[in-house]
Write an enzyme that holds these catalytic residues in place. Structure first.
Site, mmCIF file in Angstrom:
data_model
loop_
_atom_site.group_PDB
_atom_site.id
_atom_site.type_symbol
_atom_site.label_atom_id
_atom_site.label_comp_id
_atom_site.label_asym_id
_atom_site.label_seq_id
_atom_site.Cartn_x
_atom_site.Cartn_y
_atom_site.Cartn_z
ATOM 1 N N LYS A 24 -10.481 -0.152 10.631
ATOM 2 C CA LYS A 24 -10.761 -1.478 9.863
ATOM 3 C C LYS A 24 -10.785 -2.692 10.657
ATOM 4 C CE LYS A 24 -7.171 -0.063 6.321
ATOM 5 N NZ LYS A 24 -8.217 0.564 5.348
ATOM 6 N N HIS A 47 0.944 -1.339 0.113
ATOM 7 C CA HIS A 47 -0.037 0.043 -0.032
ATOM 8 C C HIS A 47 0.923 1.135 0.145
ATOM 9 C CE1 HIS A 47 -2.626 2.919 1.579
ATOM 10 N NE2 HIS A 47 -3.664 2.205 1.414
ATOM 11 N N ASP A 104 3.218 -3.909 8.369
ATOM 12 C CA ASP A 104 2.060 -3.084 8.142
ATOM 13 C C ASP A 104 0.798 -4.095 8.322
ATOM 14 O OD1 ASP A 104 -0.322 -1.999 6.984
ATOM 15 O OD2 ASP A 104 0.643 -1.583 4.989
ATOM 16 N N GLN A 117 -4.275 -4.745 6.945
ATOM 17 C CA GLN A 117 -5.187 -5.927 6.507
ATOM 18 C C GLN A 117 -5.060 -7.029 7.399
ATOM 19 O OE1 GLN A 117 -7.499 -4.893 4.264
ATOM 20 N NE2 GLN A 117 -6.713 -2.933 3.856
ATOM 21 N N CYS A 172 -4.711 2.135 -3.823
ATOM 22 C CA CYS A 172 -3.691 2.671 -3.309
ATOM 23 C C CYS A 172 -2.260 1.836 -3.492
ATOM 24 C CB CYS A 172 -3.748 3.177 -1.849
ATOM 25 S SG CYS A 172 -5.203 4.246 -1.519
#
Lengths: 142, 398
Positions: free
Chosen positions: B215, B112, B189, B192, B353
């Site tokens: 999220k 991303h 990261d 997700q 993105c």
């Protein structure tokens, strides 16, 4: 214009857009126009001689509305003087913004007469015009 | 979990854009309202009852986050505005200090923007070099490919735990083990992955982790930066100001507080942190393993149906997250999204993105469907039915 006819015209210009190619000579000016809120991204090439639009072509990726709107714009602006083209664009944008406009002058451009009802797609219809205005304005200032 | 617990699920909608953000359960909304209605004071004051309550709730939220990711130290949990801010703090606050010209940062082309641009900036600022781990045919990171690009200059490996378009899961534990044997830091990261499966930072031995509250059923504007305590001690605060300073007299004499406060300048997002704490308790009640298993089931259910449709081109047949990326042959992704929207199905169209991914998958734009535990087989059936008929899409997409 009824909805079915509008749809047909838009789809025709989407599936077989006019002048979708890059120019084969370097007498064109290019402007990139893209939509911050979506993913349309078009390069528009304009050839101007003696204050007149001789040719326009385009390339890029865009949705049905942007692509068809570009094709219809090309069809209507080729042959116009810069001032006539600006007048057309002003008229077209008045239609998008629910202001008084001359529907006759717009020709097939009026297929977007109800696009204002879909807020996010209004920008798609206006995208090629936002681009070409930058080129026309740069000419007026010369 | 009951559908009634989510006000947004009472709406006439099928929401399949959970990779972008998620709906909030009532308990989170009420927990945040409670702050606004009954103890709406600032943090770090404690001179009166409601302010004391703020500190307690805010620090309780930190403890909830700590337990959720099994961090060793509470000081390792820094509240930020989200994954983006966390990753920027890691790059700017920590690595800018350490990296030297020609030091190498390894990422991939499926990251991303938030895990690409902060590293690009470091390359521009301090001469470190961003390099890519090649992806395999299914766009996965393999240890073999990773080992091929590691050099003595490699200092950082920064990867999404699960990527946001392909949905592939990275072997973070193996990566970390290999990286640490070669004195390389690992940044994860977690935007997700953390919302969708159990994350144990000690087991993974990860150096830094970033994730977002919204999220995972929490509010927007709150996220977490996790770092090993000894590393965060070395981190330069990006923001200076109230709350984080111990004392100051002149530019020569500025003294900062200890962790975690040192890295949380200004009035924090108090209500956001409290809301996130409640969201985590909500998720834990369902169970992270249950969430993962159910989403894997939903993905398989959707995949089995979508592969049957000849005009649907899937970008990620193989994936671990509840993400499906695809195009309808010959129709611009955004037009399909508009069509689905007419039937109140929310999906994402675009490049998501991940703008350098196009050179990997050969596709600039796609539709993305991303699930969460409140989605159902019925949601998928409705989507599939609408996608099956290409003539209908062409007819109704305008």
């Amino acid at each position: 214009m009824n909805e079915e006819l509008r749809r047909e015209i838009i789809m025709e210009h989407y599936m077989q857009p006019k002048n979708r190619h890059r120019p084969n000579e370097d007498t064109y000016q290019m402007v990139n126009t893209n939509n911050a809120s979506c993913i349309d991204n078009l390069d528009i090439y304009v050839k101007i001689e003696d204050q007149k639009i001789k040719d326009i072509c385009f390339e890029g990726e865009a949705c049905a509305i942007s692509t068809s709107s570009t094709s219809i714009m090309i069809q209507n602006l080729i042959g116009k003087t810069i001032e006539e083209a600006k007048e057309y664009i002003k008229n077209f944008e008045n239609m998008l913004n629910e202001q008084p406009y001359d529907s006759k002058q717009l020709k097939e451009g009026i297929v977007y007469e109800e696009i204002y009802k879909q807020g996010n797609r209004k920008h798609c219809a206006d995208l090629p015009y936002e681009g070409i205005k930058k080129i026309l304005d740069s000419y007026s200032q010369k | 979990m009951k559908i009634e617990e989510f006000p947004m699920l009472q709406e006439d909608l099928i929401y399949l854009d959970n990779g972008a953000t998620t709906f909030k359960p009532k308990c989170v909304i009420e927990k945040m309202n409670e702050y606004y209605e009954t103890y709406s004071a600032n943090a770090h004051r404690g001179d009166y009852d409601i302010s004391f309550k703020v500190d307690k709730e805010y620090e309780d939220a930190r403890e909830t986050v700590r337990k959720f990711i099994n961090a060793k130290d509470k000081e390792s949990i820094i509240f930020t505005s989200g994954t983006t801010e966390s990753l920027n703090m890691i790059a700017t606050g920590f690595f800018r200090k350490f990296l030297e010209p020609n030091d190498e940062i390894l990422i991939t082309k499926s990251e991303h923007a938030s895990n690409v641009l902060p590293w690009f900036r470091l390359q521009n600022d301090c001469g470190a070099i961003v390099k890519y781990i090649p992806l395999d045919q299914s766009h996965y990171v393999t240890m073999e490919n990773l080992k091929k690009v590691v050099t003595p200059n490699t200092k950082v490996i920064a990867l999404a735990g699960i990527t946001n378009v392909i949905g592939d899961e990275r072997p973070m534990k193996e990566i970390t083990k290999f990286a640490h044997e070669h004195n390389i830091f690992v940044v994860m990261d977690g935007a997700q992955s953390v919302p969708h499966r159990k994350t144990d930072v000690q087991d993974l031995d990860i150096d830094f982790l970033a994730f977002s509250g919204h999220k995972m059923c929490g509010p927007t504007g709150i996220g977490v930066l996790y770092g090993k305590k000894e590393l965060l001690e070395e981190m330069e605060p990006v923001n200076l100001g109230g709350g984080m300073n111990e004392s100051f007299d002149s530019p020569e004499e500025m003294y900062y507080k200890e962790l975690p406060t040192r890295l949380e300048a200004g009035t924090p997002n108090i209500v956001g942190a409290i809301g996130l704490g409640e969201a985590i308790r909500f998720l834990e009640k369902i169970g992270m393993d249950n969430i993962e298993a159910y989403e894997r089931h939903l993905r398989k259910y959707a995949l089995d149906k979508l592969v049957q449709i000849p005009h649907v081109d899937l970008l990620n047949i193989e994936a671990d997250g509840g993400i499906l990326a695809f195009n309808v042959d010959g129709i611009f992704s955004q037009d399909v999204a508009y069509y689905l929207n007419k039937y109140k199905i929310c999906v994402r169209a675009g490049n998501h993105c991940a703008k350098i991914l196009k050179s990997e998958v050969g596709v600039t734009n796609s539709l993305r469907v991303s699930f969460y535990f409140y989605n159902t087989e019925n949601d998928i059936d409705a989507l599939v039915e609408l996608l099956e008929n290409k003539e209908k899409i062409l007819k109704e997409m305008l």
